[in-house]
Scaffold this motif. Structure first.
Motif, short mmCIF file in Angstrom:
data_model
loop_
_atom_site.label_atom_id
_atom_site.label_comp_id
_atom_site.label_asym_id
_atom_site.label_seq_id
_atom_site.Cartn_x
_atom_site.Cartn_y
_atom_site.Cartn_z
N THR A 176 0.95 -1.38 -0.04
CA THR A 176 0.02 0.22 -0.20
C THR A 176 0.86 1.13 -0.06
OG1 THR A 176 -0.06 0.17 2.55
CG2 THR A 176 -1.72 -1.25 1.41
N ALA A 194 0.86 3.75 2.21
CA ALA A 194 1.07 3.96 3.51
C ALA A 194 2.11 3.02 4.06
CB ALA A 194 -0.13 3.61 4.33
N THR A 247 -5.95 1.78 -2.90
CA THR A 247 -7.17 2.11 -2.20
C THR A 247 -7.37 0.50 -1.51
OG1 THR A 247 -8.16 1.27 -4.27
CG2 THR A 247 -8.14 3.62 -3.90
N CYS A 305 -8.84 4.01 0.60
CA CYS A 305 -8.37 4.92 1.50
C CYS A 305 -9.38 6.19 1.60
CB CYS A 305 -6.95 5.69 0.96
SG CYS A 305 -7.46 6.45 -0.94
N ARG A 306 -9.20 7.06 2.49
CA ARG A 306 -10.09 8.25 2.33
C ARG A 306 -9.95 9.27 1.35
NH1 ARG A 306 -8.64 7.79 7.75
NH2 ARG A 306 -10.24 7.41 9.22
N SER A 320 -13.19 5.89 -2.79
CA SER A 320 -12.00 5.48 -3.18
C SER A 320 -12.08 4.58 -4.18
CB SER A 320 -11.15 4.95 -2.00
OG SER A 320 -11.74 3.79 -1.53
N GLY A 333 -1.39 7.95 3.57
CA GLY A 333 -2.03 7.18 2.54
C GLY A 333 -3.19 7.84 1.97
N ASP A 334 -3.90 8.56 2.78
CA ASP A 334 -5.30 9.30 2.39
C ASP A 334 -4.83 10.25 1.55
OD1 ASP A 334 -6.85 7.40 4.01
OD2 ASP A 334 -6.88 8.84 5.76
#
Length: 312
Positions: free
Chosen positions: A29, A31, A64, A66-67, A97, A235-236
């Motif tokens: 990801t 993040a 995704t 994610c926000r 997302s 990561g958002d």
């Protein structure tokens, strides 16, 4: 200097000129990649020749789920196009997302949508949690924002206007093309944000062209206002608004006053009849090209090229 990272089905790559070097990481990801910045730095400093970027099929560098949060009417030029005057309060909305797609994927127009619009936006990718109640000063931005991406907030205008909401109209699959690069910033890069120029063309015709100096609520203030009620995590993604030049524009004042006297169904029928003569809405076969960069190339998010297609 910023470091551009590309994502493919095979993993993550650091882009150096026209070539890319694989990042030795287990991150899946965004993040997880941001938590492994050491591996990114090693790839950036590697002496490896790398692979031609042109040979790589880029995916969205924001993974995704994610926000995905967006700002509404956040450029002065867009406010003028939209008929807003005076103070414009900061307003946010969410996008699904599932709307995030790759920088070369087709934007797919749903069968019930005729008035499909484009909105180039600078995307902020969070690098650390933003708890509710956080106050972000300009000097704090490097502590919360890891990098930047090109995004396109594609919009189904008849859904947006007739239903007076944003979530559905901007959340269909492929309605948030993202990338090609995640540009990871160093603290000193943030001083150059206002020099970033956003450009969007359709079939080679320039439609949007503004720098961040046209922005009403800038990133630090936007994050502070958003943190009054919304938590963000690494990561958002925050889309920071679009400049003027979209297909949709506010009608002249005289037309607006007449429209206010009509029943809603009659008003919208008349409005969209007039919009049918507007050649700037997206159609199948169109190609959208978007870029965001500083004039000196210190920050360059690459070029996003997305064709438009009808749903099968």
């Amino acid at each position: 200097m910023s470091t551009n990272v590309l994502r493919t089905a095979d993993g993550w790559w650091v882009v150096r000129g026209d070539r890319a070097v694989p990042v030795d990481t287990k991150a899946v990801t965004t993040a997880e990649l941001l938590a492994d910045r050491g591996a990114v730095r090693e790839a950036a400093l590697s002496g490896e020749a790398g692979t031609p970027v042109a040979d790589l099929a880029a995916l969205s560098p924001v993974t995704t789920p994610c926000r995905v949060v967006a700002q509404m009417v956040n450029y002065r030029s867009h406010a003028r196009d939209s008929g807003f005057k005076g103070d414009i309060p900061a307003t946010f909305f969410r996008k699904a997302s599932g709307s995030v797609s790759g920088p070369g994927d087709a934007v797919v127009r749903p069968s019930h949508v005729k008035f499909l619009d484009y909105e180039i936006e600078l995307g902020l990718v969070m690098g650390a949690p933003l708890p509710v109640g956080t106050v972000v000063e300009e000097r704090d931005l490097p502590s919360y924002v890891a990098g930047l991406v090109i995004t396109n907030d594609v919009s189904a205008r008849e859904v947006q206007l007739t239903k007076t909401q944003f979530y559905e109209s901007k959340s269909y699959p492929t309605f948030t093309p993202t990338g090609p690069y995640l540009s990871l910033l160093e603290p000193e890069d943030f001083a150059h944000l206002l020099d970033l120029r956003l450009t969007l063309s359709v079939n080679g015709e320039l439609r949007q062209d503004r720098t961040l100096a046209d922005m009403i609520v800038r990133p630090a203030q936007a994050l502070t206002l958003l943190a009054r009620f919304q938590t963000l995590d690494a990561g958002d993604l925050l889309l920071t608004g679009t400049p003027g030049g979209t297909a949709l524009k506010a009608p002249p004042k005289a037309v607006e006053k007449i429209g206010a006297l009509l029943p809603p169904t009659v008003k919208w029928k008349a409005f969209f009849k007039s919009q049918a003569r507007n050649p700037h809405y997206l159609n199948p076969g169109d190609v959208i090209t978007a870029t965001i960069a500083t004039p000196d190339g210190r920050i360059d998010l690459g070029e996003q090229r997305t064709p438009v297609a009808d749903a099968n």
